[in-house]
Motif scaffolding. Structure first.
Motif, PDB file in Angstrom:
ATOM      1  N   GLU A 177      30.163  42.489  39.419  1.00 25.37           N
ATOM      2  CA  GLU A 177      30.024  43.950  39.275  1.00 25.37           C
ATOM      3  C   GLU A 177      31.321  44.650  39.681  1.00 25.37           C
ATOM      4  O   GLU A 177      31.756  45.606  39.032  1.00 25.37           O
ATOM      5  N   ALA A 178      31.944  44.138  40.749  1.00 26.22           N
ATOM      6  CA  ALA A 178      33.212  44.738  41.188  1.00 26.22           C
ATOM      7  C   ALA A 178      34.276  44.610  40.101  1.00 26.22           C
ATOM      8  O   ALA A 178      35.035  45.548  39.840  1.00 26.22           O
ATOM      9  N   ASP A 190      39.711  56.679  42.734  1.00 29.61           N
ATOM     10  CA  ASP A 190      39.506  56.184  44.086  1.00 29.61           C
ATOM     11  C   ASP A 190      38.532  55.000  44.107  1.00 29.61           C
ATOM     12  O   ASP A 190      38.820  53.946  44.676  1.00 29.61           O
ATOM     13  N   SER A 191      37.399  55.163  43.408  1.00 33.76           N
ATOM     14  CA  SER A 191      36.416  54.077  43.445  1.00 33.76           C
ATOM     15  C   SER A 191      36.924  52.887  42.624  1.00 33.76           C
ATOM     16  O   SER A 191      36.646  51.740  42.946  1.00 33.76           O
ATOM     17  N   LEU A 196      38.959  47.383  42.678  1.00 30.04           N
ATOM     18  CA  LEU A 196      40.084  46.493  42.372  1.00 30.04           C
ATOM     19  C   LEU A 196      40.401  45.644  43.610  1.00 30.04           C
ATOM     20  O   LEU A 196      40.606  44.432  43.517  1.00 30.04           O
ATOM     21  N   ALA A 197      40.408  46.290  44.764  1.00 28.71           N
ATOM     22  CA  ALA A 197      40.684  45.564  46.017  1.00 28.71           C
ATOM     23  C   ALA A 197      39.593  44.517  46.257  1.00 28.71           C
ATOM     24  O   ALA A 197      39.871  43.395  46.700  1.00 28.71           O
ATOM     25  N   ALA A 198      38.347  44.867  45.886  1.00 26.15           N
ATOM     26  CA  ALA A 198      37.224  43.936  46.111  1.00 26.15           C
ATOM     27  C   ALA A 198      37.292  42.723  45.183  1.00 26.15           C
ATOM     28  O   ALA A 198      36.603  41.729  45.418  1.00 26.15           O
ATOM     29  N   ARG A 203      40.320  36.672  41.812  1.00 26.90           N
ATOM     30  CA  ARG A 203      41.325  36.503  40.749  1.00 26.90           C
ATOM     31  C   ARG A 203      41.637  35.015  40.593  1.00 26.90           C
ATOM     32  O   ARG A 203      41.798  34.296  41.587  1.00 26.90           O
ATOM     33  N   ALA A 204      41.694  34.571  39.335  1.00 22.07           N
ATOM     34  CA  ALA A 204      41.846  33.133  39.089  1.00 22.07           C
ATOM     35  C   ALA A 204      43.042  32.552  39.835  1.00 22.07           C
ATOM     36  O   ALA A 204      42.954  31.448  40.391  1.00 22.07           O
ATOM     37  N   GLU A 205      44.136  33.293  39.892  1.00 27.51           N
ATOM     38  CA  GLU A 205      45.331  32.717  40.545  1.00 27.51           C
ATOM     39  C   GLU A 205      45.121  32.552  42.049  1.00 27.51           C
ATOM     40  O   GLU A 205      45.825  31.782  42.685  1.00 27.51           O
TER      41      GLU A 205
END
Ligand code: 5GP
Length: 219
Positions: A177-178, A190-191, A196-198, A203-205
């Protein structure tokens, strides 16, 4: 604004279906594309909800009519994503989620602008085997066929944008969901940044590395 395509893949028994169901009930403006398949209906499956079930002849005709955005042969059966529906949804600003195998995902790469590729894995090969047995919907031979290609599939996860480890379904669904909300069409900047931070740890890398590979008997 156009909708976005979210492509989910993962080994059989990784829990993708459960995650996709949860995500669909929690995220607005997101629709599931129902695939066509030539495999037989499993207990508990509903035509037109889980899949559209067609004969091999019908499927071949549909290929000839360019009905599919992608199709692939998986475990001896054919599966395909209907093109018109997802194109229409995306054009009208609806986000679309697909549950397709690694071959199908590869075929869609570069086809839909900004498509996001998400790979779901179980915590380990042992957990996956147990889940397949618990599901009891597969014959023993079918389980070994499926396990046999898991390593190959997991190796493909490197090419995805995100890798979601499905240890606890609600946590894994939250991670997906994030990812979806971080692409946020209607949300505030902002959200979107918070989401994005969550997603950083998914992230695959940041996931694909020696520890991850060892869990699946890969180097
Ligand atoms: P199952 O038979 O267990 O429902 O699905 C077997 C595999 O087929 C899963 O990996 C699933 O993601 C994949 N699959 C389902 N629909 C499609 C589709 O439309 N296209 C492709 N390429 N794979 C699909």
């Amino acid at each position: 604004m156009s909708g976005k395509l979210f492509v989910i893949s993962g080994p059989s028994g990784s829990g993708k279906t459960t995650l996709v169901t949860r995500v669909l009930s929690n995220v607005e403006n997101l629709r599931f594309s129902i695939s066509y398949t030539t495999r037989s209906v499993r207990a508990g499956e509903v035509r037109g909800e889980h899949y559209e079930f067609v004969s091999r002849e019908e499927f071949q005709d549909m290929i000839g009519q360019d009905f599919f955005a992608e199709w692939a042969e998986v475990h001896g059966n054919f599966y395909g994503t209907p093109r018109a529906e997802i194109e229409e949804w995306i054009e009208t600003g609806v986000d679309v989620i697909l549950d397709i195998d690694v071959q199908g995902a590869r075929r869609l790469r570069g086809v839909f602008d900004g498509a996001v590729f998400i790979f779901v894995v179980p915590p380990s090969l042992e957990v996956l085997e147990q889940r397949l047995r618990d599901r009891k919907s597969e014959e023993e031979g079918d389980i070994s066929t499926r396990l046999g290609i898991v390593k190959e599939e997991v190796a493909c996860s490197k090419c995805y944008d995100y890798i979601i480890i499905n240890d606890e379904a609600y946590i894994a669904a939250g991670r997906i969901e994030a990812v979806i909300l971080s692409q946020g069409q209607g949300d505030s900047e902002d959200s979107r940044q918070r989401m994005l931070a969550a997603t950083r740890d998914s992230r695959a890398e940041n996931v694909y590395g020696p520890v991850f590979l060892r869990k699946f008997g890969l180097k």
